[in-house]
Design a protein around this motif. Sequence first.
Motif, short mmCIF file in Angstrom:
data_model
loop_
_atom_site.label_atom_id
_atom_site.label_comp_id
_atom_site.label_asym_id
_atom_site.label_seq_id
_atom_site.Cartn_x
_atom_site.Cartn_y
_atom_site.Cartn_z
N ARG A 27 5.99 -16.65 -10.69
CA ARG A 27 4.44 -16.28 -10.48
C ARG A 27 4.18 -16.08 -8.96
NH1 ARG A 27 2.26 -21.17 -14.16
NH2 ARG A 27 2.43 -20.15 -16.31
N LYS A 28 4.88 -16.72 -8.12
CA LYS A 28 4.74 -16.31 -6.80
C LYS A 28 5.15 -15.08 -6.23
CE LYS A 28 6.10 -18.21 -2.14
NZ LYS A 28 6.95 -19.29 -1.54
N ALA A 29 6.24 -14.65 -6.67
CA ALA A 29 6.65 -13.50 -6.46
C ALA A 29 5.97 -12.24 -7.03
CB ALA A 29 8.18 -13.09 -6.81
N ALA A 30 5.52 -12.46 -8.64
CA ALA A 30 4.68 -11.51 -9.01
C ALA A 30 3.24 -11.28 -8.26
CB ALA A 30 4.51 -11.98 -10.63
N LEU A 31 2.81 -12.47 -7.99
CA LEU A 31 1.51 -12.43 -7.18
C LEU A 31 1.70 -11.61 -5.91
CD1 LEU A 31 -0.14 -15.81 -7.71
CD2 LEU A 31 -1.06 -13.38 -8.27
N ARG A 32 2.65 -11.87 -5.24
CA ARG A 32 3.02 -11.10 -3.74
C ARG A 32 3.33 -9.71 -3.99
NH1 ARG A 32 7.14 -14.48 -1.58
NH2 ARG A 32 8.35 -13.32 -2.83
N TRP A 33 4.18 -9.33 -5.20
CA TRP A 33 4.48 -7.98 -5.24
C TRP A 33 3.61 -6.95 -6.31
CZ3 TRP A 33 6.48 -5.09 -1.51
CH2 TRP A 33 7.19 -5.85 -0.56
N HIS A 34 2.34 -7.71 -6.78
CA HIS A 34 1.77 -6.92 -7.84
C HIS A 34 1.23 -5.65 -7.25
CE1 HIS A 34 -1.01 -5.85 -11.03
NE2 HIS A 34 -0.45 -6.69 -11.80
N PRO A 35 1.52 -4.73 -7.83
CA PRO A 35 0.88 -3.21 -7.31
C PRO A 35 -0.48 -3.37 -7.02
CG PRO A 35 2.34 -2.89 -9.20
CD PRO A 35 2.23 -4.35 -9.06
N ASP A 36 -1.54 -3.95 -7.79
CA ASP A 36 -2.78 -4.13 -7.45
C ASP A 36 -3.15 -4.61 -6.23
OD1 ASP A 36 -3.50 -2.75 -9.97
OD2 ASP A 36 -3.78 -4.67 -10.86
N LYS A 37 -2.27 -5.66 -5.54
CA LYS A 37 -2.41 -6.27 -4.34
C LYS A 37 -1.89 -5.46 -3.32
CE LYS A 37 -3.19 -10.74 -6.17
NZ LYS A 37 -4.06 -11.62 -5.79
N ASN A 38 -1.20 -4.58 -3.42
CA ASN A 38 -0.33 -3.76 -2.56
C ASN A 38 -0.90 -2.23 -2.52
OD1 ASN A 38 1.71 -5.75 -1.24
ND2 ASN A 38 1.45 -6.05 -3.38
N HIS A 40 -1.43 -0.40 -0.19
CA HIS A 40 -0.81 0.46 0.59
C HIS A 40 0.67 0.67 0.87
CE1 HIS A 40 -0.34 -3.88 1.45
NE2 HIS A 40 0.70 -3.58 2.35
N GLN A 41 1.12 -0.11 -0.22
CA GLN A 41 2.65 0.48 -0.36
C GLN A 41 3.04 0.33 -2.06
OE1 GLN A 41 4.91 -2.44 1.73
NE2 GLN A 41 3.69 -4.50 0.73
N ASP A 43 4.34 2.25 -4.16
CA ASP A 43 5.69 2.67 -4.75
C ASP A 43 6.68 1.46 -4.68
OD1 ASP A 43 4.79 5.19 -5.60
OD2 ASP A 43 5.41 6.04 -3.59
N GLU A 44 6.75 0.86 -3.49
CA GLU A 44 7.73 -0.20 -3.41
C GLU A 44 7.17 -1.38 -3.88
OE1 GLU A 44 9.34 -3.33 0.18
OE2 GLU A 44 7.53 -1.96 0.77
N ALA A 45 5.94 -1.63 -4.26
CA ALA A 45 5.34 -2.80 -4.71
C ALA A 45 5.66 -2.71 -6.29
CB ALA A 45 3.87 -2.91 -4.66
N THR A 46 5.50 -1.34 -6.57
CA THR A 46 5.89 -1.10 -8.36
C THR A 46 7.10 -1.47 -8.58
OG1 THR A 46 3.86 0.44 -8.38
CG2 THR A 46 5.47 0.48 -10.27
N GLU A 47 8.08 -0.90 -7.78
CA GLU A 47 9.64 -1.35 -7.76
C GLU A 47 9.97 -2.72 -7.89
OE1 GLU A 47 13.25 0.01 -9.10
OE2 GLU A 47 11.43 1.22 -8.76
#
Length: 89
Positions: A27-38, A40-41, A43-47
Amino acid sequence: MTARKCHYDVLECTKEVTDDELKKLYRKAALRWHPDKNQHQIDEATERFKEIQAAYAVLSDPHERAWYDAHRDSILRGGSGVRGAGAAG
């Protein structure tokens, strides 16, 4: 072809992680890297988000996790984890 990453490394845990700890880390990682929250990056967030989801899907299932643990080294070297399948499998 992208390099394969260890599911435990993706979720920043060890093989001894409990189910509850795994869920919290996911959950922590998913929130940190969710594309909607990133935005500005994106492509990286989606991957990264896809990697996180795939890692959790395997490690949260006891049978999948046992199979992954037994074949992890082969998978990370580029194989399928199935004997005789080689890197193409």
